[in-house]
Structures are given as C-alpha cells and as structure tokens.
Design an enzyme around this catalytic site. Structure first.
Site, short mmCIF file in Angstrom:
data_model
loop_
_atom_site.label_atom_id
_atom_site.label_comp_id
_atom_site.label_asym_id
_atom_site.label_seq_id
_atom_site.Cartn_x
_atom_site.Cartn_y
_atom_site.Cartn_z
N SER A 247 0.91 -1.20 0.02
CA SER A 247 -0.10 0.07 -0.02
C SER A 247 0.86 1.21 -0.13
CB SER A 247 -0.90 0.11 1.20
OG SER A 247 -0.13 0.11 2.21
N GLY A 248 0.26 2.43 -0.48
CA GLY A 248 0.88 3.52 -0.19
C GLY A 248 -0.04 4.70 0.57
N ARG A 249 0.88 5.69 1.00
CA ARG A 249 0.03 6.65 1.81
C ARG A 249 0.58 8.04 1.74
NH1 ARG A 249 0.81 4.36 6.48
NH2 ARG A 249 3.05 4.77 6.27
N GLY B 7 5.11 -0.26 11.21
CA GLY B 7 3.83 -0.85 11.33
C GLY B 7 4.05 -2.00 12.07
N HIS C 260 15.11 5.36 0.20
CA HIS C 260 14.77 3.84 0.80
C HIS C 260 13.79 3.89 1.99
CE1 HIS C 260 16.02 -0.29 2.26
NE2 HIS C 260 15.02 -0.48 1.28
N ASP C 261 12.86 3.19 2.01
CA ASP C 261 11.97 3.13 3.48
C ASP C 261 12.64 3.22 4.60
OD1 ASP C 261 12.01 0.69 2.64
OD2 ASP C 261 9.90 0.26 2.21
N THR C 262 13.49 2.01 4.61
CA THR C 262 14.30 1.60 5.77
C THR C 262 15.02 2.81 6.25
OG1 THR C 262 14.16 -0.64 5.03
CG2 THR C 262 15.72 0.09 6.96
N GLN D 96 1.17 -11.47 6.55
CA GLN D 96 0.25 -10.80 5.74
C GLN D 96 -0.18 -11.82 4.79
OE1 GLN D 96 3.05 -7.63 4.08
NE2 GLN D 96 3.00 -6.43 6.00
#
Length: 467
Positions: A14-16, A404, A237-239, A305
């Site tokens: 998903s994206g937000r 999350g 990079h999300d991390t 998930q």
C-alpha cells in the site's frame, strides 16, 4: 498556520500520503490519502503497475489542495533494489519488474564468474539477496539486451517517480546502496565494478544525498494537481527513512524496522565489510548523513500478511496476534528467510510443508500457524542480534521497533523474551516521519538530526516491553 510537508510513502502492499507539520514543538501527522499496491503477473513476470502508482501519487497531491493544506515540499520513499529503464524520451522501456520475480534465478552464478562473492562484499558491503539490483542488471544483460541498448537512464522506483514529477534525472544514495553496486569507499557508483560486469555505465545517474532539492514540478504536473512545490529527496529507501525516525540519540540500541520486511541492525559511522561480517550476512546500507545501516534483511511480517490474504483478509492483525498467544506452546519453528516463503502460491501450505519436511508437528489452526511465524521471527531476531554483538564486540541494552510492525504487541513480547532486552515499540509511522524529518531538516525546522530525534521522541507514544 505552520508549513506542511508531504511524505509519499509507498510500500509493497500500500501507499499513503501523509502531511507533517510542527505544532507546539511537536510533529503532527495527518494521513490524507491511501491506495493499494502489489506486484501483478505480466507475461509471466511479477511487475509493478507504475502507471497506476503515478496516478495515485498525483491523486494524493490533489487531495492536499482539496483540504486546503498545500505542502511546501514533498518526498517519496519506497522499497529498494527495483528500477525502471527509460529511453531518451524519458519513457519507460518494457516493464518495471518486482523483486519477487524469478528472472534473477541463477544470476548470482553469472556475477560470480566475473567477481568472487567475497570480493564483491568487500567492495560494496551489501548482503547477498537474489533480488539485488546487481543480479537484476545481469538478468537484463542476458535476457533483454535490446532493452538495455535503448536505455538512457536506470532509475530506482522513487527516482523514476521523482523524474516523472520534476524532469530531473538522479539516483538517491540510500536507495542506490541497496543494489550492491555502490562503493563503500567513495559512496558513489563503483564504475570499475559496473564495467567489469559488462553493464552499461552511462545509464547510472548522479548520486544525490537526502535533503537534496530536485527542483519544482513540471509545469504540466503543477497544473494538474493545482499547485507547485519543491521536491526534496528524503532517504528514499523506506528503511533509511524509518531509521532516521528512531527516537534515540545514544548508541546503546538496536533497531528493527518492522513491516513487510524486518530490517534489524545498528547505525554506525564506519562500515564493516570484514570476513566475519560476510559470514554473518550483514549489510552496510547507506543512511542519512552518510551513516551506515549495519543490518540484516529478514523476511518479516510478509509471511503473516500472506497468511491473512490466504484467509480472505477476514482476520485483523490484532486478532491474529491474540490467536497466536492462545497457542503459544505449539512447538514448531520455520526459517523465516527460507526461499520457499519468498513468493509461494499459498503461504499457509508453504508453512505446513516446511514443518512436514523438517519432521515437526504441522500447524492446522490460524493460532498455531501464527504462533509458529511470530515465535520463529522472535528467535531469528535473537540470533541476528547475537551476530551483531559478536561483530561489534559489544552488547546493547534495548531494541527500538519502529514501523507498522511495532503495533504487533505479541511479537514485541516474544522479542523481549527471546533477546533478554527491553523493547521500545513505536512510532508506527516511522517511515513517513523520517521522510518528513529530512524535508524539515532541509527547511531549517531543526538545527540537527539530534534535535529532530528528540522532537520525535516527545511527539509520539512509545510502549516499553520488558524482558
């Protein structure tokens, strides 16, 4: 009214779009848009729907205009390693492949024919994973050379969307390091390695660092969304963004960026590409301000998930945790990093099959399956932390779980028990917070990273689990 900063945080599922601002000395977040994501089968390959993703990026930007909260800047973060090849007109050539696609099978052997695995690790410091960019590039070289021939630029996923928004070609540093082609010494492309592997040198773009401005929106994009803004690259990079949001300024902690993947490690100023580090399979990814994220990539909550999806998503994650706790004595364990869990047709069956193959009791109920996964993750965390402490020659007193997965209370309890360390859980929106923090640092909202982390600590709730 304070300034607004927009984080576009796109994950594998998903994206937000999240707006951030400073109110009464605290960071305040507001989610304004959310959309689904996932790899799709295209001509037998797992790919990203780049067109739909870009339309959702713009739709979320429009939402900010609708609610009257126009950001002064925005930043995009995504997962690592995957990329687009664009031609001289800036158009995507062929597909945007996903990291779970099998096209890289056997590409490690092709790479190691040219450079031995240990030598590659010594140069790049990056943990081997079959989806790394270095192996994807080898697949391109061998499987679709006509596409490579047309390519003008290799753009990682966030780089590609930045280009679509601004017209600026660049590769952001933290994202680029995930690909196993950046030099530990120069913190730039290892062009000697790239040429040795036979990759097209000129497609690799200028490497820019978090906090760099890529300019303003293309006129046609600004007209479509209804306003203009500056695009500032965070740790794309999300991390990297999540680690920037760890609410601590000392060096006595280990972090776990917990989501689809669990990225477990420490922040350090000097990389470690020693043989011990190689044997322990640790990676040295780039972080904010040229810090190194010394970590191991663990399969993470992707398994849970997928179990949930196999059951038509009729159970919430809190309910799954509760069922796991009721079955805490079920004894079977899995290797969460086994390739059989990367992209199985059915995760529940993959877990059962693993237990059969390893002569363990086969879980049947949701609670039994969930406790196998959660307990296996916690034990994997404990082994990984032991490896970090052996590599660094020191121990750490606590673990910061961000992202999350910090909301998975049962997993946090198991982690504290398995490691014997205090677990600090939160903030849950760490990736978006880190993205916004990089923009705020660029804008002068904070004088330093340390001040920003202090503000994060007082802005968000942190729950502590004792060993």
């Amino acid at each position: 009214m304070g300034k607004y900063y927009l984080a576009v945080d796109i994950g594998a599922s998903s994206g937000r779009h999240i707006l951030g601002s400073i109110e009464d000395g605290k960071i305040v977040l507001e989610e304004i848009y959310r959309f689904e994501n996932g790899m799709k089968k295209v001509d037998g390959h797992l790919c990203w729907d780049h067109k739909r993703l870009f339309e959702n990026i713009k739709a979320g930007m429009k939402k900010a205009k609708e609610i009257g909260k126009i950001p002064v800047s925005m930043g995009i973060d995504t997962w690592g390693v995957d990329y687009a090849l664009v031609d001289e007109n800036g158009d995507l050539i062929d597909k945007m492949y996903g990291y779970r696609d099998s096209r890289t099978d056997g590409m490690d052997d092709e790479v190691y024919k040219i450079i031995p695995e240990k030598e590659l690790y010594a140069r790049t410091g990056i943990q081997k994973a079959m989806f790394n960019t270095i192996y994807q590039c080898m697949a391109d070289k061998l499987q679709r050379p006509e596409v490579v021939e047309k390519a003008k630029a290799l753009l990682f996923v966030p780089d590609y969307f930045n280009f679509m928004l601004t017209g600026t070609l660049a590769n952001e540093y933290t994202e680029a390091t995930t690909g196993q082609l950046i030099s530990l010494e120069t913190k730039d492309w290892d062009f000697e390695l790239i040429e040795k592997l036979g990759y097209k040198k000129e497609i690799f773009q200028k490497v820019v660092t978090p906090g760099t401005s890529l300019g303003h929106l293309r006129p046609e994009v600004a007209e479509e969304v209804g306003y203009d803004l500056e695009l500032v690259v965070p740790c794309t990079h999300d991390t990297g963004s999540a680690v920037l949001a760890v609410p601590a300024n000392d060096d006595d902690f280990i972090y776990i960026s917990s989501g689809t993947w669990s990225l477990l490690g420490i922040e350090r100023s000097i990389p470690d590409s020693s043989e011990v580090s190689y044997e322990n399979n640790f990676t040295n990814e780039g972080g904010y301000d040229y810090k190194f994220r010394y970590l191991r990539n663990i399969m993470g909550l992707w398994i849970i998930q997928s179990v949930r999806h196999n059951l038509d998503d009729k159970y919430g994650f809190a309910e799954i945790c509760s069922e796991a706790a009721k079955n805490k004595d079920f004894p079977s364990r899995i290797d969460v990093n086994d390739d059989c869990f990367m992209a199985p047709d059915n995760m529940i069956e993959a877990i059962k099959d693993y237990c059969r193959r390893t002569d363990q009791p086969v879980p049947e109920t949701l609670g039994e399956i969930a406790t196998v996964v959660y307990a296996s993750l916690a034990e994997c965390y404990a082994r990984t932390i032991k490896g970090i402490e052996e590599s660094t020659g020191r121990t750490y007193s606590r673990i910061h779980v961000v992202g999350g997965g910090s909301n998975a209370g049962y997993l946090n309890e198991l982690t504290a028990q398995a490691t014997g360390k205090e677990v600090h859980a939160g903030p849950g929106e760490a990736t978006a917070i880190g993205n916004i923090t990089a923009q705020m640092l660029k804008a002068g909202e904070f004088a330093s990273k340390e001040e920003a982390r202090d503000t994060i600590h007082k802005s968000f709730d942190i729950k502590i689990y004792n060993a």
